[in-house]
Scaffold this active site. Structure first.
Site, PDB file in Angstrom:
ATOM      1  N   HIS A 103      25.118  23.151  14.132  1.00  0.00           N
ATOM      2  CA  HIS A 103      24.411  23.774  12.769  1.00  0.00           C
ATOM      3  C   HIS A 103      25.450  24.462  12.101  1.00  0.00           C
ATOM      4  O   HIS A 103      25.101  24.985  11.009  1.00  0.00           O
ATOM      5  CB  HIS A 103      23.242  24.503  12.807  1.00  0.00           C
ATOM      6  CG  HIS A 103      21.984  23.698  13.538  1.00  0.00           C
ATOM      7  ND1 HIS A 103      20.892  24.092  13.909  1.00  0.00           N
ATOM      8  CD2 HIS A 103      21.739  22.230  13.357  1.00  0.00           C
ATOM      9  CE1 HIS A 103      19.761  23.429  14.105  1.00  0.00           C
ATOM     10  NE2 HIS A 103      20.634  22.140  13.747  1.00  0.00           N
ATOM     11  N   GLU A 135      17.937  13.230  19.835  1.00  0.00           N
ATOM     12  CA  GLU A 135      18.407  14.486  19.563  1.00  0.00           C
ATOM     13  C   GLU A 135      19.656  14.590  20.518  1.00  0.00           C
ATOM     14  O   GLU A 135      19.880  13.849  21.658  1.00  0.00           O
ATOM     15  CB  GLU A 135      17.528  15.585  20.062  1.00  0.00           C
ATOM     16  CG  GLU A 135      16.227  15.705  19.172  1.00  0.00           C
ATOM     17  CD  GLU A 135      16.712  16.530  17.599  1.00  0.00           C
ATOM     18  OE1 GLU A 135      17.718  17.002  17.638  1.00  0.00           O
ATOM     19  OE2 GLU A 135      15.849  16.712  16.952  1.00  0.00           O
ATOM     20  N   ASP A 161      15.677  15.329   8.268  1.00  0.00           N
ATOM     21  CA  ASP A 161      15.960  16.483   7.717  1.00  0.00           C
ATOM     22  C   ASP A 161      17.228  17.290   8.324  1.00  0.00           C
ATOM     23  O   ASP A 161      17.325  16.818   9.492  1.00  0.00           O
ATOM     24  CB  ASP A 161      14.580  17.373   7.333  1.00  0.00           C
ATOM     25  CG  ASP A 161      14.267  17.754   8.831  1.00  0.00           C
ATOM     26  OD1 ASP A 161      14.064  17.022   9.517  1.00  0.00           O
ATOM     27  OD2 ASP A 161      13.609  18.847   8.935  1.00  0.00           O
ATOM     28  N   HIS A 181      14.320  12.572  13.427  1.00  0.00           N
ATOM     29  CA  HIS A 181      14.431  13.279  11.966  1.00  0.00           C
ATOM     30  C   HIS A 181      15.557  12.941  10.877  1.00  0.00           C
ATOM     31  O   HIS A 181      16.451  13.108  11.607  1.00  0.00           O
ATOM     32  CB  HIS A 181      14.106  14.857  12.102  1.00  0.00           C
ATOM     33  CG  HIS A 181      15.169  15.694  12.705  1.00  0.00           C
ATOM     34  ND1 HIS A 181      15.919  16.210  11.974  1.00  0.00           N
ATOM     35  CD2 HIS A 181      15.379  15.922  13.996  1.00  0.00           C
ATOM     36  CE1 HIS A 181      16.847  17.054  12.800  1.00  0.00           C
ATOM     37  NE2 HIS A 181      16.561  16.769  14.111  1.00  0.00           N
ATOM     38  N   GLU A 230      11.700  18.865  10.853  1.00  0.00           N
ATOM     39  CA  GLU A 230      11.834  19.139  12.319  1.00  0.00           C
ATOM     40  C   GLU A 230      12.712  20.682  12.243  1.00  0.00           C
ATOM     41  O   GLU A 230      12.452  21.600  12.857  1.00  0.00           O
ATOM     42  CB  GLU A 230      12.798  18.268  12.987  1.00  0.00           C
ATOM     43  CG  GLU A 230      12.746  18.327  14.398  1.00  0.00           C
ATOM     44  CD  GLU A 230      13.813  19.324  14.971  1.00  0.00           C
ATOM     45  OE1 GLU A 230      13.729  19.683  16.270  1.00  0.00           O
ATOM     46  OE2 GLU A 230      14.870  19.669  14.220  1.00  0.00           O
ATOM     47  N   GLU A 231      13.508  20.826  11.111  1.00  0.00           N
ATOM     48  CA  GLU A 231      14.331  21.737  11.004  1.00  0.00           C
ATOM     49  C   GLU A 231      13.699  23.199  10.427  1.00  0.00           C
ATOM     50  O   GLU A 231      14.163  24.095  10.494  1.00  0.00           O
ATOM     51  CB  GLU A 231      15.834  21.684  10.408  1.00  0.00           C
ATOM     52  CG  GLU A 231      16.412  20.585  10.975  1.00  0.00           C
ATOM     53  CD  GLU A 231      17.282  20.998  12.390  1.00  0.00           C
ATOM     54  OE1 GLU A 231      16.881  21.780  12.947  1.00  0.00           O
ATOM     55  OE2 GLU A 231      18.025  19.984  12.803  1.00  0.00           O
ATOM     56  N   ASP A 282      23.158  16.147  14.332  1.00  0.00           N
ATOM     57  CA  ASP A 282      21.816  16.430  14.565  1.00  0.00           C
ATOM     58  C   ASP A 282      20.983  16.158  13.448  1.00  0.00           C
ATOM     59  O   ASP A 282      20.824  16.946  12.398  1.00  0.00           O
ATOM     60  CB  ASP A 282      21.422  18.197  14.805  1.00  0.00           C
ATOM     61  CG  ASP A 282      20.038  18.248  15.025  1.00  0.00           C
ATOM     62  OD1 ASP A 282      19.078  17.550  15.273  1.00  0.00           O
ATOM     63  OD2 ASP A 282      19.934  19.502  14.772  1.00  0.00           O
TER      64      ASP A 282
END
Ligand SMILES: [Zn+2]
Length: 372
Positions: free
Chosen positions: A340, A169, A74, A72, A140-141, A105
């Site tokens: 994150h 990932e 995003d 991903h 995805e997020e 990520d």
């Protein structure tokens, strides 16, 4: 010429692709992959009540074996941009680290997979000895309803089939190459709802307090283990995360009480068998005295496990050759929430190593026959 993975990662990091925004990230991948001869599909999925999200599928070659890189582009929001020591969408390198939202990520890994594939193709006259594809979502997020599941369905309807898939990932615990995730527990959310009868606390005989039933059923659901783990997974676990009654009046017996919970479940269960088990535990505890129901949320997150295979051996060998480390096979949950947080960053050297791992996998995958 194959792109430099670091330059590509920096360009991707400069795309502000916070879910559901495409932010230019898929457009960038499209132009890079198109230049190498991939056939590109940009597909947008939408659903009432959700933001439409763009996705990308790119493939080169029409033969088997077919190796797919999934991922991903995003990212989660950067939070307070001023708390970052380098701008979250700047793609800046400081020391030996690349900073930016998505560096870990997982724009870094997407860049490495693209660079390795193009490098592999360039070394073989631009054509694979099979097929290479990229299945990249922009959802995805977020709540992830307009992403991978729909993209896989779309691909299946087109007649696409994949022999093997690598999802880049973040999975390593301490250093690059130390862990391959070969499975994941499933996840299921539910709300336990108890209905009673509202009334004044002075006249409890005229009311039916749902808090009593809620406590009874919650205790029952927490009392017994759902299983004792399986050959490849830790034990399944139910956690209550919120109790919601919303009653602001201290002398009023409420009419309804709710508790939300999440279950992480292993391969002893399917979603259906798990729901049946939980509802039986609740019914036994309620003994027809408590009025209850469980509202289950729909879940994409089924348990899965990838067993030993020649492909897994090939990946393990490639990692060992490049990093010197024999990866551990793991089915535990998320790697780290640190990715994150502010100042998300990755070592430039790790991106170089990851590209070399992917390149080695590609070379061996398409170099040998009978990989399955
Ligand atoms: Zn991710």
């Amino acid at each position: 010429m194959a792109p430099d993975p670091i330059a590509l990662a920096r360009d991707l990091l400069r795309c502000p692709s916070v879910t559901p925004a495409e932010g230019g990230a898929l457009g960038l991948l499209e132009s890079v992959l198109k230049g190498a001869g991939f056939e590109i599909h940009r597909v947008t999925f939408a659903e009432p009540g959700t933001a439409p999200v763009e996705n990308l599928y790119a493939r080169i070659g029409s033969e088997t074996p077919h190796l797919c890189f999934a991922g991903h582009t995003d990212v989660v929001p950067p939070g307070e941009a001023t708390s970052w020591s380098h701008p979250p969408f700047g793609g800046e390198i400081a020391g030996d680290m690349l900073y930016g939202r998505g560096a870990v990520d997982m724009k870094g890994a997407v860049a490495c997979a693209v660079a390795a594939s193009l490098d592999h193709l360039a070394a073989r006259g631009g054509k694979p000895k099979g097929s290479i594809s990229f299945l990249i979502t922009g959802d995805e997020e977020g709540i992830a309803v307009n992403g991978t599941i729909k993209l896989l369905k779309w691909a299946a309807e087109r007649g696409e089939s994949f022999d093997h898939c690598i999802l880049g990932e973040p999975s390593n615990a301490a250093s690059i190459g130390d862990t391959i995730k070969v499975g994941r527990r499933g996840s299921l959310n539910g709300t336990l709802v108890i209905t009673g009868k509202q009334g004044h606390v002075a006249y409890p005989q005229l009311a039916d307090n749902p808090v009593r039933g809620l406590v009874t059923l919650m205790s029952a659901l927490m009392a017994v283990p759902l299983d004792h783990g399986s050959a490849h997974f830790d034990a399944s676990n139910l956690e209550f995360t919120s109790i919601d009654i919303g009653n602001t009046t201290v002398n009023l017996i409420p009419g309804e009480a709710r508790a939300r919970f999440n279950i992480r479940f292993n391969d002893c269960h399917s979603q259906i068998s798990l729901k049946t088990l939980i509802e039986r535990l609740a019914a036994d505890a309620a003994r027809e005295r408590v009025k209850w129901r469980i509202d289950w949320e729909p879940s994409n997150a089924d348990v899965f496990f990838t067993g030993p295979s020649p492909f897994l051996d090939l990946v393990i060998a490639a990692i060992k050759d490049v990093t010197g480390v024999v990866p551990k096979l793991s089915t535990t949950g998320g790697t780290s929430d640190a990715m994150h947080q502010v100042d998300e960053r990755t070592a430039v050297a790790d991106l170089v190593r990851l590209t070399a791992v992917y390149r080695k996998i590609l070379d061996r995958y398409f170099g040998s026959r009978g990989t399955n």
